[in-house]
Design an enzyme around this catalytic site. Structure first.
Site, PDB file in Angstrom:
ATOM      1  CB  CYS A  22      -1.018   0.010   1.142  1.00  0.00           C
ATOM      2  SG  CYS A  22      -0.482  -0.740   2.662  1.00  0.00           S
ATOM      3  NE  ARG A  29       2.704 -10.066   4.390  1.00  0.00           N
ATOM      4  CZ  ARG A  29       1.384  -9.958   4.356  1.00  0.00           C
ATOM      5  NH1 ARG A  29       0.640 -10.886   4.942  1.00  0.00           N
ATOM      6  NH2 ARG A  29       0.800  -8.949   3.762  1.00  0.00           N
ATOM      7  CD  GLN A  46      -0.331  -8.970  -0.355  1.00  0.00           C
ATOM      8  OE1 GLN A  46       0.206  -7.879  -0.508  1.00  0.00           O
ATOM      9  NE2 GLN A  46      -1.046  -9.266   0.717  1.00  0.00           N
ATOM     10  CG  ASP A  79      -2.354  -5.327  -2.353  1.00  0.00           C
ATOM     11  OD1 ASP A  79      -3.533  -5.212  -1.989  1.00  0.00           O
ATOM     12  OD2 ASP A  79      -1.385  -4.993  -1.650  1.00  0.00           O
ATOM     13  CG  HIS A  96      -3.894  -0.173  -1.871  1.00  0.00           C
ATOM     14  ND1 HIS A  96      -2.849  -0.906  -2.370  1.00  0.00           N
ATOM     15  CD2 HIS A  96      -4.074  -0.584  -0.590  1.00  0.00           C
ATOM     16  CE1 HIS A  96      -2.396  -1.717  -1.422  1.00  0.00           C
ATOM     17  NE2 HIS A  96      -3.118  -1.541  -0.334  1.00  0.00           N
ATOM     18  CE  LYS A 136      -9.117  -9.384   8.444  1.00  0.00           C
ATOM     19  NZ  LYS A 136      -7.962 -10.191   8.129  1.00  0.00           N
ATOM     20  CG  HIS A 170      -5.772  -1.586   2.439  1.00  0.00           C
ATOM     21  ND1 HIS A 170      -4.415  -1.419   2.519  1.00  0.00           N
ATOM     22  CD2 HIS A 170      -6.309  -0.584   3.166  1.00  0.00           C
ATOM     23  CE1 HIS A 170      -4.140  -0.373   3.269  1.00  0.00           C
ATOM     24  NE2 HIS A 170      -5.270   0.156   3.681  1.00  0.00           N
TER      25      HIS A 170
END
Length: 644
Positions: free
Chosen positions: A340, A369, A387, A389, A391, A470, A516
RNA sequence: GCCCACAUAGCUCAGCAGGUAGAGCACGUCCUUGGUAAGGACGAGGUCAUCGGUUCAAGUCCGAUUGUGGGCUCCA
């Protein structure tokens, strides 16, 4: 002694007080044999043992094996049978708790020496003897004080702690105990009437587990097992476990030559082989196109960002132990564990007007990670993953619409693989940042979008991200297993911390809201799930190899190469097997490699310029001109697409 | 990270009294040109995960490390 009135199936029976639930049901001629034989009862909405004496007027319902709670009740009872067996073989063992779980039960024991596989066999034998003896589950009640004294005398320290907690947390005045043979356990109950009900069971594994799930408390030994009302159900479940093993993506990943993991490279680090990499880029490209069609922009951020940014975002405080850091020219950097931050900097690179919003930034972002060594697992839990991902930055006015757009995207993309799913709403966790108002607003927005669309969901209290609540989506695969993939997170906090603004109608600077979200979650993990879902037989559009061309004799080799060139020119992923092997051998191999289409070329096909088409699984589509097959294959290998 | 188990040929595994390594599949060569799930013969392949210890001798016993498996805790 007074009489009481018991209502069973709308009929009222007059009976002496102290009559047991089981005896009362007999008055109503509830079957005592067969599948409708009750194993417990519900008295004034409380689940009770059949042996429970009735002390007041009330409504009594039989609970048989078709009741929703019946299987749990049986499994919990079998857990007691197991605990009795363990205590009789290993008297020095201390017992703790033994609940029913989704597909069975477990019981945790404190025992200095580990249980061996042989021990499991011995315990099972003892359990069978207990089942055969049809021991009765006998309920009794005690004051907590008496119970503590009782368990102390037996050396059952864990039970003592449980009773003391019940008193402290719930101020209970009485606790119930159940005796089975020589084994007495603290237990709320109820149970099946006797141990003969528990015949269809199997012990599955031994594992370590922390007392009360707390990693600072002692490690206990947990024995997992499962139980059913009939041997057939048990066998069906064991077959399902076998099937799951057969579909394990780690095995299929090797068999299909998709990927590997090796200790020389490092744990949790995936090496994608040609076929796996092709599968992956196909999936990624499908997703890119689908995002572009829906008004997302594709962006890319750097792999490392300065440490002070992670401090500002809150990741340093919450996750620094799970991040990797490095130093360049005396300046600290953190390898990104999520994407992000860079997206916020793209937002900040220009002055934004309300007219620019919503902005939707999509990145197939690779993150690192530091997962603990014990949690790594095939593709589903790794240390480097990508990911899907995105935003979204929007105004309060369009927030609702954006959440709904994401829900539709999730619906379409998961539906493309035949997944059904369930939705959970996760609310503010203990460790979090941001104001109460922001949390309320964000949670309300997610809730509203879900209820507007009449999507059923469950609330998962305290399970949100540290910066916002979420929506989590749990999909169900072909074996009915649930996986959490998609997530939508509403965030008012990071825009604040990074001072994101837009100029509104009135010329004032305002904060955008940040969403997100991921759909597949982790590409690695999603491919693992897909592999098991399809048992390796990926649909043609996704399969790394779509067509395999087999020759009957080497006289067809040249034609086979021509066909391969034609197919490839049309964008089809085709391979030719020209080895000097029999047709049956090549077919077998193509089937095991789960190639959707096999083309057989022999003298006849060479002469006619035709191909004999065989689908995965054996369906014969017969001989057809090459052009006909081309048209068919091009159509059948198109990725799914939706109108909206 | 924690508990338990495991690590032998590319793969699946045997080798379960310590005495210098074995099968099937895959691979290579040759024979076979065979029409819808395994044709045949021969051959090559291993510092038994790594490091250290016990022993005349270690794949085998002990310890550590790394990794894997079943779980637990964790999962932005």
């Amino acid at each position: 002694m007074a009489n009481i009135q018991v209502t069973i199936k709308d009929a009222v029976y007059e009976a002496a007080e102290g009559l047991t639930a089981g005896e009362a049901l007999k008055l109503a001629k509830v079957p005592t044999k067969g599948p409708q034989r009750p194993l417990a009862a519900r008295f004034n909405d409380e689940l009770v043992d059949l042996s429970r004496p009735l002390a007041e007027d009330g409504v009594l319902e039989p609970v048989d094996q078709s009741a929703p709670e019946a299987l749990d009740l049986l499994r919990h009872s079998v857990a007691h049978i197991m605990a009795e067996a363990v205590k009789s073989i290993f008297p020095e063992v201390k017992v703790t708790i033994g609940p029913a779980i989704e597909n069975g039960f477990y019981y945790d024991f404190d025992k200095p020496e580990p249980f061996t596989p042989d021990d499991l066999g011995r315990i099972e034998d003892r359990m069978r003897a207990i089942v055969k003896a049809a021991q009765v589950f006998e309920r009794s009640e005690m004051t907590p004080l008496k119970a503590v004294e009782f368990f102390k005398k037996q050396g059952e320290d864990y039970k003592v702690e449980l009773v003391e907690d019940l008193v402290r947390e719930q101020q209970v005045k009485k606790v119930s105990l159940y005796r089975l043979g020589d084994f007495v356990d603290l237990c709320r109950g109820p149970h099946v009437p006797d141990s003969s009900w528990g015949g269809s069971f199997k012990l599955l594994s031994v594992a370590g587990a922390y007392w009360r799930g707390d990693e600072h408390r002692p490690m206990l030994q947990r024995i997992y097992g499962t139980a059913f009302f009939g041997g057939k159900d048990l066998e069906a479940h064991l077959r399902l476990l076998e099937e799951a093993k057969r579909r394990d993506h780690r095995r299929l990943g090797k068999d299909l030559d998709l990927f590997s993991v090796t200790d020389e490279v490092g744990g949790g680090l995936i090496i994608w082989h040609p076929k796996g990499a092709l599968l992956r880029v196909t999936l990624e490209e499908f997703e890119r196109q689908e995002h572009l069609r829906r008004g997302y922009d594709i962006v890319m951020g750097p792999q490392i960002l300065r440490t002070e940014l992670w401090k500002r975002s809150g990741h340093w405080d919450n996750y620094r132990d799970n991040m990797y850091f490095t130093e360049i020219d005396g300046q600290g950097y953190g390898i990104k564990p999520m994407n992000c931050l860079a997206h916020m900097f793209i937002y900040r690179s220009q002055l934004r007007s309300f007219r620019d919003l919503p902005l939707r930034y999509f990145e197939l972002g690779t993150v690192q990670r530091h997962e603990k060594s014990g949690v790594l697992h095939g593709l589903t839990r790794v240390r480097q993953f990508t990911q899907d991902d995105a935003h979204l930055f929007c105004t309060p006015e369009t927030l609702d619409q954006e959440i709904k757009g994401i829900l539709k995207l999730v619906d379409d993309l998961l539906g493309a693989f035949g997944f059904e799913y369930e939705i959970e709403l996760s609310t503010r966790p203990a460790k979090s940042i941001g104001s109460d108002e922001a949390w309320e607003l964000a949670t309300g927005a997610l809730q509203k979008a879900l209820s507007d669309q009449k999507r059923p969901y469950e609330v998962n209290a305290g399970d949100g991200a540290f910066y916002g609540p979420k929506i989590d989506v749990k999909l169900k695969d072909a074996l009915g297993r649930r996986w959490q993939c998609s997530t939508i997170q509403c965030d008012f906090t990071l825009p604040e911390r990074f001072d994101l603004t837009y100029v509104d109608h009135d010329g004032q600077k305002k904060r955008p809201i940040m969403l997100h979200r991921t759909v597949f979650g982790s590409i690695e993990r999603f491919i693992g799930i897909l592999t098991e879902h399809y048992a390796g037989a990926f649909p043609a559009w996704l399969n790394p190899e779509q067509v395999r061309i087999l020759t009957v004799t080497s006289r067809a080799d040249e034609f086979a190469r021509t066909v391969r060139t034609r197919l490839r020119r049309e964008g089809l992923r085709a391979e030719a097997d020209l080895r000097n092997e029999k047709l049956g051998y090549k077919i077998r191999e193509a089937q095991m490699q789960k190639v959707p289409y096999v083309l057989v070329l022999g003298d006849k096909e060479v002469e006619d310029g035709a191909v004999a088409v065989r689908k995965l699984g054996g369906q014969d589509l017969g001989v057809m001109p090459l052009d006909s097959f081309l048209a068919l294959a091009i159509f059948e290998t198109k990725p799914p697409r939706w109108d909206f």
